[in-house]
Enzyme design. Structure first.
Site, PDB file in Angstrom:
ATOM      1  N   ARG A 179       0.954  28.285  61.625  1.00  7.60           N
ATOM      2  CA  ARG A 179       0.978  28.987  60.336  1.00  7.60           C
ATOM      3  C   ARG A 179       1.796  30.272  60.349  1.00  7.60           C
ATOM      4  O   ARG A 179       2.263  30.739  59.307  1.00  7.60           O
ATOM      5  CB  ARG A 179      -0.454  29.325  59.898  1.00  7.60           C
ATOM      6  CG  ARG A 179      -1.143  30.290  60.823  1.00  7.60           C
ATOM      7  CD  ARG A 179      -2.471  30.831  60.342  1.00  7.60           C
ATOM      8  NE  ARG A 179      -3.017  31.739  61.340  1.00  7.60           N
ATOM      9  CZ  ARG A 179      -2.691  33.023  61.440  1.00  7.60           C
ATOM     10  NH1 ARG A 179      -1.829  33.554  60.582  1.00  7.60           N
ATOM     11  NH2 ARG A 179      -3.220  33.780  62.380  1.00  7.60           N
ATOM     12  N   CYS A 203     -11.568  34.035  65.824  1.00  8.56           N
ATOM     13  CA  CYS A 203     -11.010  33.344  66.996  1.00  8.56           C
ATOM     14  C   CYS A 203     -12.067  33.299  68.100  1.00  8.56           C
ATOM     15  O   CYS A 203     -12.404  32.236  68.593  1.00  8.56           O
ATOM     16  CB  CYS A 203      -9.747  34.049  67.476  1.00  8.56           C
ATOM     17  SG  CYS A 203      -8.397  34.013  66.288  1.00  8.56           S
ATOM     18  N   ASN A 214      -6.585  31.285  71.280  1.00 11.08           N
ATOM     19  CA  ASN A 214      -6.376  32.537  72.010  1.00 11.08           C
ATOM     20  C   ASN A 214      -4.907  32.748  72.348  1.00 11.08           C
ATOM     21  O   ASN A 214      -4.286  31.933  73.043  1.00 11.08           O
ATOM     22  CB  ASN A 214      -7.213  32.535  73.280  1.00 11.08           C
ATOM     23  CG  ASN A 214      -7.788  33.884  73.645  1.00 11.08           C
ATOM     24  OD1 ASN A 214      -8.194  34.106  74.771  1.00 11.08           O
ATOM     25  ND2 ASN A 214      -7.857  34.810  72.712  1.00 11.08           N
ATOM     26  N   ASP A 215      -4.368  33.840  71.842  1.00  8.45           N
ATOM     27  CA  ASP A 215      -3.022  34.306  72.135  1.00  8.45           C
ATOM     28  C   ASP A 215      -3.084  35.005  73.498  1.00  8.45           C
ATOM     29  O   ASP A 215      -3.635  36.096  73.620  1.00  8.45           O
ATOM     30  CB  ASP A 215      -2.609  35.248  70.995  1.00  8.45           C
ATOM     31  CG  ASP A 215      -1.509  36.224  71.357  1.00  8.45           C
ATOM     32  OD1 ASP A 215      -0.830  36.021  72.371  1.00  8.45           O
ATOM     33  OD2 ASP A 215      -1.339  37.202  70.597  1.00  8.45           O
ATOM     34  N   VAL A 234       0.857  30.650  74.180  1.00  7.55           N
ATOM     35  CA  VAL A 234       1.783  31.760  74.395  1.00  7.55           C
ATOM     36  C   VAL A 234       2.818  31.709  73.279  1.00  7.55           C
ATOM     37  O   VAL A 234       3.464  30.677  73.076  1.00  7.55           O
ATOM     38  CB  VAL A 234       2.481  31.641  75.768  1.00  7.55           C
ATOM     39  CG1 VAL A 234       3.640  32.622  75.875  1.00  7.55           C
ATOM     40  CG2 VAL A 234       1.487  31.855  76.903  1.00  7.55           C
ATOM     41  N   TYR A 235       2.973  32.800  72.552  1.00 11.61           N
ATOM     42  CA  TYR A 235       4.005  32.865  71.516  1.00 11.61           C
ATOM     43  C   TYR A 235       5.384  32.982  72.165  1.00 11.61           C
ATOM     44  O   TYR A 235       5.548  33.644  73.192  1.00 11.61           O
ATOM     45  CB  TYR A 235       3.759  34.054  70.583  1.00 11.61           C
ATOM     46  CG  TYR A 235       2.703  33.794  69.539  1.00 11.61           C
ATOM     47  CD1 TYR A 235       3.005  33.075  68.388  1.00 11.61           C
ATOM     48  CD2 TYR A 235       1.398  34.245  69.716  1.00 11.61           C
ATOM     49  CE1 TYR A 235       2.032  32.816  67.433  1.00 11.61           C
ATOM     50  CE2 TYR A 235       0.415  33.996  68.761  1.00 11.61           C
ATOM     51  CZ  TYR A 235       0.742  33.275  67.625  1.00 11.61           C
ATOM     52  OH  TYR A 235      -0.232  33.013  66.687  1.00 11.61           O
TER      53      TYR A 235
END
EC number: 2.1.1.45
Length: 323
Positions: A21, A192, A216-217, A256-257
């Site tokens: 998103r 989250c 979770n980031d 992981v972004y």
């Protein structure tokens, strides 16, 4: 925090690049677990500086049922600013009540879960039982020829957990969560870290925590959530006379972004340092010393009541938060 680095490496090596998103792709891996013995130190990342005071400020805000980014800022935590005022979906949501409003997020559900009962008028015993438990009548109606009454009560899940630890520590039902399906559309961000279960051990006088996180980031979220969970467990132990022990951390979607890869790959090159020790101020009463149960400290606690002793870390690093 070698466990943390191992998880980051596992996700980068074995995860799948996916859209989401936020518009920023993630490398995602389903199902992960970390487990820490708090008697061997506090689970603070050391391969970069941890935003400890900000994380503790957020935890204190949750315990107070805060639902406004301005109140979080007053506690030293700015991480909610973007979700409150820059999240396009939330800005267009009719439930949003102006600048800095966050809606019915974490702490509201933790401390004031809106509980309703729909009981037929033909069952006065059940109505009486509900009223004795603190529910109050708010409406009466009829459906398919059956008259019923609606009762309401704001449920303090966190206080119930603390009370149960103090009065019925053998219970396996000591948990709270924030996933209120009826109000997910009233939140700037659905929870989250959503389910906390406490495990007091009367034999050893130790208390442990299992935390389930749906998403979770790893770059920004995991260090924050580990700090909050371990600090909350330590606070619960202090207020009930138990030594904090095992902190088990489950993740549904570990990710992981893409724009965090440089930061995390650099951290993977750094050697983790010794875990620090969490200190809680003497201002906060310790049940083990006083023998007095004082649950009101759930609201009286301040961010300044927590600090890390012996915390050494590598150079600070930053990365943008996806909103």
């Amino acid at each position: 925090m070698k466990q943390y680095l191992d998880l980051v490496r596992d996700v980068i090596d074995n995860g799948t690049l996916q859209g989401n998103r936020t518009g920023i792709r993630t490398i995602s891996l389903p199902g992960a677990m970390l487990r820490f013995d708090l008697q061997k130190g506090f689970p603070a990342i050391t391969t970069r500086k941890l935003a400890f005071k900000s994380a503790i400020g957020e935890m204190v805000g949750f315990l107070r049922g805060v639902k406004n980014a301005g109140e979080f800022r007053e506690l030293g935590c700015k991480v909610w600013d973007q979700n409150a005022n820059e999240n396009a979906q939330w800005l267009a949501n009719p439930f949003r009540q102006g600048h800095d409003d966050l809606g019915e997020i974490y702490g509201v559900q933790w401390r004031q879960w809106p509980g309703y009962k729909r009981i037929p008028l033909s069952n006065p015993a059940a109505i009486e039982m509900a009223e004795q438990a603190g529910f109050r009548r708010i409406a009466q109606d009829e459906e398919d020829g059956v008259a019923f009454v609606i009762l309401y009560k704001a449920i303090d899940q966190v206080r119930q957990c603390l009370d149960t630890i103090a009065n019925d520590p053998g219970s396996r039902r000591i948990l709270f969560h924030g996933w209120n399906c009826a109000q997910l559309d009233e939140m700037a961000l659905p929870p989250c870290h959503l389910l906390y279960q406490f495990h007091p051990n009367v034999e050893t006088r130790e208390i442990s925590l299992t935390l389930y996180i749906r998403s979770n980031d790893l770059g920004l979220g995991t260090p924050f959530n580990l700090t909050e969970g371990a600090a909350l467990l330590s606070l619960f132990g202090r207020l009930t006379g138990y030594t904090p022990r095992w902190f088990t951390y489950f993740i549904g979607d570990a990710h992981v972004y893409e724009n965090h890869l440089d930061m995390l790959n650099e951290q993977l090159k750094r050697e983790p340092l010794e875990a620090p020790k969490l200190v809680i101020s003497d201002r906060v009463p310790a049940f083990a010393e006083t023998g007095k149960y004082e649950p009101e400290w759930l609201e009286k606690i301040e961010p300044s009541d927590f600090w890390l002793e012996g915390y050494e870390h590598h150079a600070p690093m930053t990365a943008p938060m996806a909103v």
